[in-house]
Design a protein around this motif. Sequence first.
Motif, PDB file in Angstrom:
ATOM      1  N   ASP A 131       0.385  -1.272   0.214  1.00  0.00           N
ATOM      2  CA  ASP A 131      -0.153  -0.099  -0.081  1.00  0.00           C
ATOM      3  C   ASP A 131       0.429   1.340   0.200  1.00  0.00           C
ATOM      4  OD1 ASP A 131      -1.760   2.196   1.521  1.00  0.00           O
ATOM      5  OD2 ASP A 131      -2.870   0.626   0.785  1.00  0.00           O
ATOM      6  N   GLU A 132       0.817   1.916  -0.854  1.00  0.00           N
ATOM      7  CA  GLU A 132       1.117   3.663  -0.617  1.00  0.00           C
ATOM      8  C   GLU A 132       1.389   4.096  -0.421  1.00  0.00           C
ATOM      9  OE1 GLU A 132       1.385   5.521  -4.538  1.00  0.00           O
ATOM     10  OE2 GLU A 132       1.353   3.639  -5.894  1.00  0.00           O
ATOM     11  N   THR A 133       0.179   4.539   0.705  1.00  0.00           N
ATOM     12  CA  THR A 133       0.111   5.594   2.245  1.00  0.00           C
ATOM     13  C   THR A 133       0.461   4.880   3.067  1.00  0.00           C
ATOM     14  OG1 THR A 133      -2.130   4.472   2.067  1.00  0.00           O
ATOM     15  CG2 THR A 133      -1.645   6.785   1.054  1.00  0.00           C
ATOM     16  N   ASP A 134       0.515   3.052   3.371  1.00  0.00           N
ATOM     17  CA  ASP A 134       1.044   2.668   4.426  1.00  0.00           C
ATOM     18  C   ASP A 134       1.813   1.458   4.619  1.00  0.00           C
ATOM     19  OD1 ASP A 134       1.270   1.091   7.229  1.00  0.00           O
ATOM     20  OD2 ASP A 134      -1.207   1.886   7.120  1.00  0.00           O
ATOM     21  N   LYS A 135       2.692   1.767   4.065  1.00  0.00           N
ATOM     22  CA  LYS A 135       3.886   0.210   4.312  1.00  0.00           C
ATOM     23  C   LYS A 135       3.598  -0.775   4.993  1.00  0.00           C
ATOM     24  CE  LYS A 135       5.408   3.265   0.829  1.00  0.00           C
ATOM     25  NZ  LYS A 135       5.295   2.970  -0.216  1.00  0.00           N
TER      26      LYS A 135
END
Length: 157
Positions: free
Chosen positions: A83-87
């Motif tokens: 996920d780009e917002t939450d790795k």
Amino acid sequence: MRKEKTVDFHIKWAWHAISRMYNTYASRRYDMTMAIGYVLLNIDMENGTPATKIGPSIGMEPRSLTRTLKMLEERGWIRRETDETDKRFVKVFLTDEGKNKRELAREGVIAFNTMLRDQIPLDKLVIFFDVIKEINRLVEEENIKMKAENLLNEELS
């Protein structure tokens, strides 16, 4: 009580028979196992599925799921995207080959269920579904009670 008179014996016995049947069918024709088929069937075809949601939906332990996902990725049947917002979150997506394998698993499940529905009268199936739902409800209630008792015991310790 003899094992043949317990409800859980018959549920487990039936599940193992179904599992053996699916594994024989899937391994002979499609280089899959039942577990692989269930993983593929529980990945959203369009939007992917968070890896953390797959295991609980099919009753697979995290270690087994990790091994299975790694093997599916090596075979080229899935891809993982962070996920780009939450790795911390990883989504699992089917590749074109994975979609093909998922369709084969789906067809196997449909064929088995069609065979059962052709052989077992509808009124018996309705009763079976009612009973198994009630068993699941009772088991879930018992699990909730046990978790609450465990938390209480931990707090008192």
